[in-house]
Design an enzyme around this catalytic site. Sequence first.
Site, short mmCIF file in Angstrom:
data_model
loop_
_atom_site.label_atom_id
_atom_site.label_comp_id
_atom_site.label_asym_id
_atom_site.label_seq_id
_atom_site.Cartn_x
_atom_site.Cartn_y
_atom_site.Cartn_z
N GLU A 158 0.68 -1.47 -0.67
CA GLU A 158 0.30 0.01 -0.32
C GLU A 158 0.84 1.35 -0.36
O GLU A 158 0.17 2.11 0.91
CB GLU A 158 -0.69 0.29 1.24
CG GLU A 158 -1.71 -1.46 1.24
CD GLU A 158 -3.22 -1.48 2.48
OE1 GLU A 158 -2.23 -1.05 3.04
OE2 GLU A 158 -3.40 -2.50 2.42
N GLU A 263 -6.34 -10.69 -1.20
CA GLU A 263 -6.88 -10.26 -0.05
C GLU A 263 -8.56 -10.22 -0.72
O GLU A 263 -9.17 -9.25 -0.45
CB GLU A 263 -6.76 -8.71 0.65
CG GLU A 263 -4.92 -9.02 0.94
CD GLU A 263 -4.84 -7.78 1.79
OE1 GLU A 263 -5.66 -7.50 2.21
OE2 GLU A 263 -3.89 -7.38 1.74
O1 G3I Z 1 -5.42 -8.55 18.84
C1 G3I Z 1 -5.59 -7.41 18.95
C2 G3I Z 1 -6.60 -7.42 20.64
O2 G3I Z 1 -5.41 -7.81 21.38
C3 G3I Z 1 -7.14 -5.88 21.02
O3 G3I Z 1 -8.02 -6.22 22.25
C4 G3I Z 1 -7.61 -5.40 20.09
C5 G3I Z 1 -8.77 -4.30 20.60
O4 G3I Z 1 -9.05 -3.35 19.00
O5 G3I Z 1 -7.07 -5.06 19.07
C6 G3I Z 1 -6.73 -6.40 18.27
O6 G3I Z 1 -6.12 -5.99 17.76
C7 G3I Z 1 -6.51 -6.16 15.78
C8 G3I Z 1 -5.98 -6.69 14.66
O7 G3I Z 1 -6.76 -6.37 13.35
C9 G3I Z 1 -6.35 -8.11 15.35
O8 G3I Z 1 -8.00 -8.32 14.94
C10 G3I Z 1 -6.22 -4.26 15.67
O9 G3I Z 1 -6.70 -3.33 15.87
C11 G3I Z 1 -6.96 -4.13 14.06
O10 G3I Z 1 -6.08 -3.04 13.51
C12 G3I Z 1 -6.28 -4.91 13.13
O11 G3I Z 1 -6.79 -4.95 11.76
C13 G3I Z 1 -6.20 -5.69 10.95
C14 G3I Z 1 -5.87 -4.59 9.76
O12 G3I Z 1 -5.60 -5.24 9.01
C15 G3I Z 1 -5.11 -3.71 10.64
O13 G3I Z 1 -3.54 -4.34 10.38
C16 G3I Z 1 -7.28 -6.76 11.18
O14 G3I Z 1 -7.21 -7.53 11.29
C17 G3I Z 1 -6.58 -7.31 9.12
O15 G3I Z 1 -7.97 -7.63 8.13
C18 G3I Z 1 -6.60 -6.06 8.16
O16 G3I Z 1 -5.43 -6.62 7.06
C19 G3I Z 1 -5.13 -5.44 6.50
C20 G3I Z 1 -4.17 -5.95 5.34
O17 G3I Z 1 -3.17 -6.19 6.74
C21 G3I Z 1 -3.85 -4.87 4.74
N1 G3I Z 1 -4.87 -5.11 2.87
C22 G3I Z 1 -6.17 -4.33 4.19
C23 G3I Z 1 -6.36 -5.00 5.06
C24 G3I Z 1 -8.06 -5.56 5.72
O18 G3I Z 1 -7.85 -3.87 6.73
#
Ligand code: G3I
Length: 373
Positions: A158, A263
């Site tokens: 990205e 994705e």
């Molecule tokens: O694991 C923590 C947990 O301990 C905590 O209590 C909770 C509170 O917010 O957060 C949890 O982490 C979250 C994680 O997902 C696991 O669920 C993060 O906040 C959240 O920001 C994270 O979101 C991920 C996002 O990327 C940001 O990294 C999504 O799961 C994931 O599907 C998404 O994937 C991205 C790709 O990497 C890149 N392309 C876009 C795609 C969708 O956004």
Amino acid sequence: MKKGLLTLLVFAVTISCSSGQNEKPTTLKEAYKDYFYIGAAVNTSQYMEQDERAKPILETQFNSITPENDLKWERIHPELDVYDFEGPDKYVEFGVKNNMFIIGHTLVWHSQTPNWVFEDENGNPLTRDALLARMKDHITTIVTRYKGKINGWDVVNEALNEDGSMRESKWYNIIGPDFIEKAFEYAHAADPDAELYYNDYNLYNAAKADGAVRLVKSIQEKGIHVTGIGMQGHYSINGNPKPEEVEASIIKFGELGVVAVTELDVDVLPPAFEYMGAEISMRAELRDELNPYTERMPDSIKQAQINSFVDYFNIYLKHFDKINRVTTWGVTDGDSWKNGWPVSGRTNYALLFDREGNEKEVVNVLMELPSKK
Ligand code: G3I
């Protein structure tokens, strides 16, 4: 029915079954084995084999995996001198055990990267050389550890704006535009056999796709290895994006190398705003009208989603010579990030398996497409 006729009928049925001609594939990976890998993004409990619903689905339906979060910088390298390989090692072990094409996601990204990465011990921005050294250490350490096991890397994620220009991330601002080629150079040096991708969302958008082509071409022209482009594929029902737009980008990218659909998901909920994509900093408040299917997906919506998946898969099949993998961003509907973004607390149905782990109708429809080709 006369006995002779009955014997003949039994004989005919036996012959046609044993000849294999009428045997239909019963899993996605089998149905697409002559075309491309079928992948899924996995979360921690899935690759740890603690998710009993997802385990049989992953083992039977998919032959490629991507870690949804656990190889991102903030997880695998949370502090300057701390690498946490416990989860990633298990992830790789799970993929090796199941003979899967294993993806590493992602080495260099503006998001999910701690602030310390860009700062010195006094909190001041690093110099270009210091940040390059830090990036090199990160890439070399991780790619070397999984050399020969992780088959493909999303090296840079990205880095482009919607108009195809470079995103002004901290990587870009401190190092300059060549941070991307440097990342590819370091990754290739660490594992010369690994596939290396530039990965982004909204690449059906022609301006952004052209930016990706310019970017990758300019790196390849310097003799630096880039295997190809990862098109994320966070899409929605009702032709968002149009299959022809996706196809036009696949054709452009195919000229530079391999295309990976990295994705894929198909959102069925009303859009919270006009913009679609995966810019995770954009969010909207939960309102009832944005969350209409809390109990079940109505049949009309289910059909619209089947149609969308079919449209995209038909394009992928048509261009299978350029595409090596189609990966859905999660295993079951309940796992999908689309339940939490851009509005948290919604019930979405963006994937191929339902919340109980059952195959949705769309799976059968997709399994039949290759034989119609
Ligand atoms: O694991 C923590 C947990 O301990 C905590 O209590 C909770 C509170 O917010 O957060 C949890 O982490 C979250 C994680 O997902 C696991 O669920 C993060 O906040 C959240 O920001 C994270 O979101 C991920 C996002 O990327 C940001 O990294 C999504 O799961 C994931 O599907 C998404 O994937 C991205 C790709 O990497 C890149 N392309 C876009 C795609 C969708 O956004």
